[in-house]
Scaffold this active site. Structure first.
Site, PDB file in Angstrom:
ATOM      1  N   ARG A 166       0.822  -1.206   0.000  1.00 50.95           N
ATOM      2  CA  ARG A 166       0.000   0.000   0.000  1.00 50.95           C
ATOM      3  C   ARG A 166       0.859   1.260   0.000  1.00 50.95           C
ATOM      4  O   ARG A 166       0.470   2.279  -0.540  1.00 50.95           O
ATOM      5  CB  ARG A 166      -0.908  -0.027   1.229  1.00 50.95           C
ATOM      6  CG  ARG A 166      -1.924   1.075   1.259  1.00 50.95           C
ATOM      7  CD  ARG A 166      -2.292   1.438   2.686  1.00 50.95           C
ATOM      8  NE  ARG A 166      -3.332   0.614   3.263  1.00 50.95           N
ATOM      9  CZ  ARG A 166      -3.687   0.716   4.543  1.00 50.95           C
ATOM     10  NH1 ARG A 166      -3.088   1.579   5.349  1.00 50.95           N
ATOM     11  NH2 ARG A 166      -4.619  -0.065   5.027  1.00 50.95           N
ATOM     12  N   TYR A 167       2.009   1.191   0.669  1.00 52.41           N
ATOM     13  CA  TYR A 167       2.911   2.346   0.743  1.00 52.41           C
ATOM     14  C   TYR A 167       4.181   2.000  -0.030  1.00 52.41           C
ATOM     15  O   TYR A 167       4.642   0.859   0.035  1.00 52.41           O
ATOM     16  CB  TYR A 167       3.278   2.632   2.202  1.00 52.41           C
ATOM     17  CG  TYR A 167       2.091   2.947   3.078  1.00 52.41           C
ATOM     18  CD1 TYR A 167       1.470   4.192   2.989  1.00 52.41           C
ATOM     19  CD2 TYR A 167       1.587   2.006   3.970  1.00 52.41           C
ATOM     20  CE1 TYR A 167       0.376   4.485   3.794  1.00 52.41           C
ATOM     21  CE2 TYR A 167       0.503   2.298   4.777  1.00 52.41           C
ATOM     22  CZ  TYR A 167      -0.109   3.538   4.684  1.00 52.41           C
ATOM     23  OH  TYR A 167      -1.183   3.820   5.471  1.00 52.41           O
ATOM     24  N   ARG A 186       7.222   0.078   1.973  1.00 50.34           N
ATOM     25  CA  ARG A 186       7.069  -1.098   2.834  1.00 50.34           C
ATOM     26  C   ARG A 186       5.920  -1.982   2.366  1.00 50.34           C
ATOM     27  O   ARG A 186       4.939  -1.484   1.819  1.00 50.34           O
ATOM     28  CB  ARG A 186       6.895  -0.699   4.298  1.00 50.34           C
ATOM     29  CG  ARG A 186       5.741   0.239   4.572  1.00 50.34           C
ATOM     30  CD  ARG A 186       6.111   1.108   5.786  1.00 50.34           C
ATOM     31  NE  ARG A 186       4.990   1.867   6.329  1.00 50.34           N
ATOM     32  CZ  ARG A 186       4.583   3.055   5.842  1.00 50.34           C
ATOM     33  NH1 ARG A 186       5.149   3.574   4.771  1.00 50.34           N
ATOM     34  NH2 ARG A 186       3.586   3.697   6.428  1.00 50.34           N
ATOM     35  N   CYS A 207      -3.250 -18.248  14.206  1.00 48.76           N
ATOM     36  CA  CYS A 207      -2.877 -17.443  15.369  1.00 48.76           C
ATOM     37  C   CYS A 207      -2.906 -18.353  16.595  1.00 48.76           C
ATOM     38  O   CYS A 207      -3.642 -19.337  16.615  1.00 48.76           O
ATOM     39  CB  CYS A 207      -3.880 -16.319  15.619  1.00 48.76           C
ATOM     40  SG  CYS A 207      -3.943 -15.123  14.280  1.00 48.76           S
ATOM     41  N   CYS A 248      -8.708 -13.485  18.618  1.00 51.75           N
ATOM     42  CA  CYS A 248      -9.268 -12.331  19.317  1.00 51.75           C
ATOM     43  C   CYS A 248     -10.664 -12.064  18.750  1.00 51.75           C
ATOM     44  O   CYS A 248     -10.837 -12.071  17.527  1.00 51.75           O
ATOM     45  CB  CYS A 248      -8.385 -11.120  19.100  1.00 51.75           C
ATOM     46  SG  CYS A 248      -6.642 -11.479  19.451  1.00 51.75           S
ATOM     47  N   CYS A 254     -10.876  -9.233  16.088  1.00 52.27           N
ATOM     48  CA  CYS A 254      -9.827  -9.236  15.050  1.00 52.27           C
ATOM     49  C   CYS A 254     -10.258  -8.519  13.771  1.00 52.27           C
ATOM     50  O   CYS A 254     -11.339  -8.773  13.239  1.00 52.27           O
ATOM     51  CB  CYS A 254      -9.454 -10.665  14.704  1.00 52.27           C
ATOM     52  SG  CYS A 254      -8.232 -10.768  13.380  1.00 52.27           S
ATOM     53  N   ARG A 314      -8.870  -8.994  10.925  1.00 50.91           N
ATOM     54  CA  ARG A 314      -8.793  -9.928   9.792  1.00 50.91           C
ATOM     55  C   ARG A 314      -9.580 -11.203  10.106  1.00 50.91           C
ATOM     56  O   ARG A 314      -9.246 -12.280   9.648  1.00 50.91           O
ATOM     57  CB  ARG A 314      -7.339 -10.287   9.483  1.00 50.91           C
ATOM     58  CG  ARG A 314      -6.528  -9.135   8.944  1.00 50.91           C
ATOM     59  CD  ARG A 314      -5.322  -9.578   8.132  1.00 50.91           C
ATOM     60  NE  ARG A 314      -4.629  -8.415   7.623  1.00 50.91           N
ATOM     61  CZ  ARG A 314      -3.428  -7.988   8.067  1.00 50.91           C
ATOM     62  NH1 ARG A 314      -2.785  -8.667   8.998  1.00 50.91           N
ATOM     63  NH2 ARG A 314      -2.875  -6.904   7.563  1.00 50.91           N
ATOM     64  N   ASP A 324     -11.187  -1.293  13.908  1.00 55.25           N
ATOM     65  CA  ASP A 324     -11.587  -1.380  12.502  1.00 55.25           C
ATOM     66  C   ASP A 324     -13.020  -1.917  12.413  1.00 55.25           C
ATOM     67  O   ASP A 324     -13.550  -2.474  13.368  1.00 55.25           O
ATOM     68  CB  ASP A 324     -10.625  -2.301  11.751  1.00 55.25           C
ATOM     69  CG  ASP A 324      -9.228  -1.702  11.674  1.00 55.25           C
ATOM     70  OD1 ASP A 324      -9.123  -0.524  11.292  1.00 55.25           O
ATOM     71  OD2 ASP A 324      -8.263  -2.404  12.022  1.00 55.25           O
ATOM     72  N   ASP A 381      -7.233   3.308  10.603  1.00 56.14           N
ATOM     73  CA  ASP A 381      -7.055   2.813   9.244  1.00 56.14           C
ATOM     74  C   ASP A 381      -8.335   3.185   8.516  1.00 56.14           C
ATOM     75  O   ASP A 381      -9.396   2.623   8.819  1.00 56.14           O
ATOM     76  CB  ASP A 381      -6.864   1.284   9.265  1.00 56.14           C
ATOM     77  CG  ASP A 381      -5.670   0.859   8.449  1.00 56.14           C
ATOM     78  OD1 ASP A 381      -5.614   1.242   7.268  1.00 56.14           O
ATOM     79  OD2 ASP A 381      -4.808   0.150   9.003  1.00 56.14           O
ATOM     80  N   LYS A 384      -3.461   4.701   6.856  1.00 58.69           N
ATOM     81  CA  LYS A 384      -3.495   4.775   8.310  1.00 58.69           C
ATOM     82  C   LYS A 384      -3.138   6.211   8.683  1.00 58.69           C
ATOM     83  O   LYS A 384      -2.100   6.708   8.244  1.00 58.69           O
ATOM     84  CB  LYS A 384      -2.408   3.843   8.865  1.00 58.69           C
ATOM     85  CG  LYS A 384      -2.868   2.939   9.980  1.00 58.69           C
ATOM     86  CD  LYS A 384      -1.673   2.203  10.555  1.00 58.69           C
ATOM     87  CE  LYS A 384      -1.756   0.713  10.316  1.00 58.69           C
ATOM     88  NZ  LYS A 384      -1.252   0.298   9.019  1.00 58.69           N
TER      89      LYS A 384
END
Ligand SMILES: *Cc1c(COP(=O)(O)O)cnc(C)c1O
Ligand code: SF4
Length: 352
Positions: free
Chosen positions: A97-98, A101, A110, A114, A117, A119, A280, A317, A324
């Site tokens: 996206r950037y 990076r 995981c 959570c 989450c 995602r 999010d 975000d 972000k």
């Protein structure tokens, strides 16, 4: 916490039945949870299970990891890919996206799942767990071909779920790309499964000539148990600086006292608070969301009371993979007056 059964201490709890058997859910409130379990993965590690007080309905650890029927409620604006990973996915597992990076998503697994989450539609046993070999090769080739890529952020899922041998192979492959200077691993493992941070893992993470960081996801000071502290110290003493990422969660850490304690604890463990994420718009997470105004108020209190070292940047975000952005409270008014943390306005220093 006395009646938690012995197996809670030795293996990850992965179903509603496991949670009931461990005494973490009572059978009556568990009604309706099968529909939640059908949709979203469940996992509570021994390290987290022992922290949960099943008699305390406001337990901040329970709230993060135990499924609830509230997860079936949809709130307007929620989407399956709230931060727009798919839009910027250039080859499978690689999000760019950037310019400088990329995210490299090594696994969908995981140690814990959570309930909030971002995602949650992608992680868990439903999808393919590890990025397959051809996709990893394609991702490495993509990174090698773009000299603008300065940093690779290893994420998932949780990339520290990989075996140390795999981690070493990927680290070395990235280290061989001259323009990649920084490797950043984002993980919850040091907190939720601290026993995985072995000397072999620390060795696997370190690479000659490159800067390696670990961004630790942690949301409450109670997660930073003695075992977690050993894991954290092992990473830092092994030459890996730690940053933290925290999600602002209603009923978990949305008071200034709880957040201040977490940030101070992190600094005392040599971890630099990095980001405080506004929630999010992941599906079924409305019960965790605060307003941005509430988050800003909390940040004002932190700025007025805590060391500069203990200040995270509060970020949002923007939905759909836009960017972000910091959403800290504003201290400079449009007319040039400056606002102190207590709200008092002072004149524009330029105008006197
Ligand atoms: C969050 C994110 C990053 C990392 O951003 P930093 O501000 O450097 O921590 C990079 N790429 C994507 C797609 C992201 O969502
Ligand atoms: S550890 Fe991270 S990716 Fe995994 S469930 Fe929790 S928030 Fe999601």
């Amino acid at each position: 916490m006395t009646d938690i059964s012995a197996h809670t201490r030795t293996r990850t709890l992965k179903s509603v039945d496991d949670l009931i058997a461990a005494g973490l859910l009572s059978a009556v409130p568990a009604a309706g949870l099968d529909a939640v379990a059908d949709r979203y993965a469940i996992a509570v590690t021994p390290a987290m299970a022992v922290l949960i007080d099943p008699t305390d309905t406001s337990d901040p650890i329970a709230r993060q990891f135990l499924p609830t029927v509230a997860e079936l409620a949809a709130t307007p604006g929620e989407t399956s890919d709230p931060i727009g990973d798919a839009k910027h996915e250039k080859v499978p597992g690689l999000v760019h996206r950037y310019p400088d990076r990329v995210l490299l998503k090594l696994t969908h697994a995981c140690p814990v799942y959570c309930r909030f989450c971002f995602r949650r539609e992608m992680v868990g046993p439903g999808g393919a767990q590890m990025l397959d070999t051809p996709s990893l090769a394609a991702a490495l080739a993509y990174i090698a071909a773009d000299p603008a890529i300065f940093e690779v952020i290893l994420t998932g899922g949780d990339p520290l779920m990989l075996a140390p041998r795999r981690i070493a192979e990927i680290s070395q492959a990235l280290a061989a790309i001259p323009h990649v200077q920084v490797l950043r691993w984002h993980s919850r493992v040091p907190v939720v499964a601290p026993e995985r941070i072995t000397p072999a893992l620390v060795d696997a993470l370190r690479v000659e000539g490159k800067a390696v960081f670990v961004g630790l996801h942690t949301n409450h000071a109670r997660e930073l148990t003695p075992a977690a502290r050993v894991a954290i110290a092992r990473l830092i003493d092994g030459g890996i600086p730690l940053l933290s990422q925290t999600v602002l969660l209603a009923g978990v850490n949305d008071t200034a006292e709880v957040m201040a304690e977490l940030m101070r604890t992190l600094v005392s463990l040599r971890i630099k608070p990095y980001y405080l994420h506004h929630m999010d718009q992941a599906p079924g997470t409305g019960h965790f969301r605060t307003t941005i105004a509430a988050g800003q108020e909390l940040m004002r209190v932190l700025r007025g009371t805590l060391s500069g070292l203990a200040q995270p940047v509060y970020v949002l975000d923007i939905a759909g993979g836009v960017a972000k952005v910091p959403i800290l409270p504003n201290y400079l008014e449009p007319d040039g007056q400056v606002r102190a943390p207590d709200g008092t306005l002072y004149p524009d220093p330029e105008r006197g």
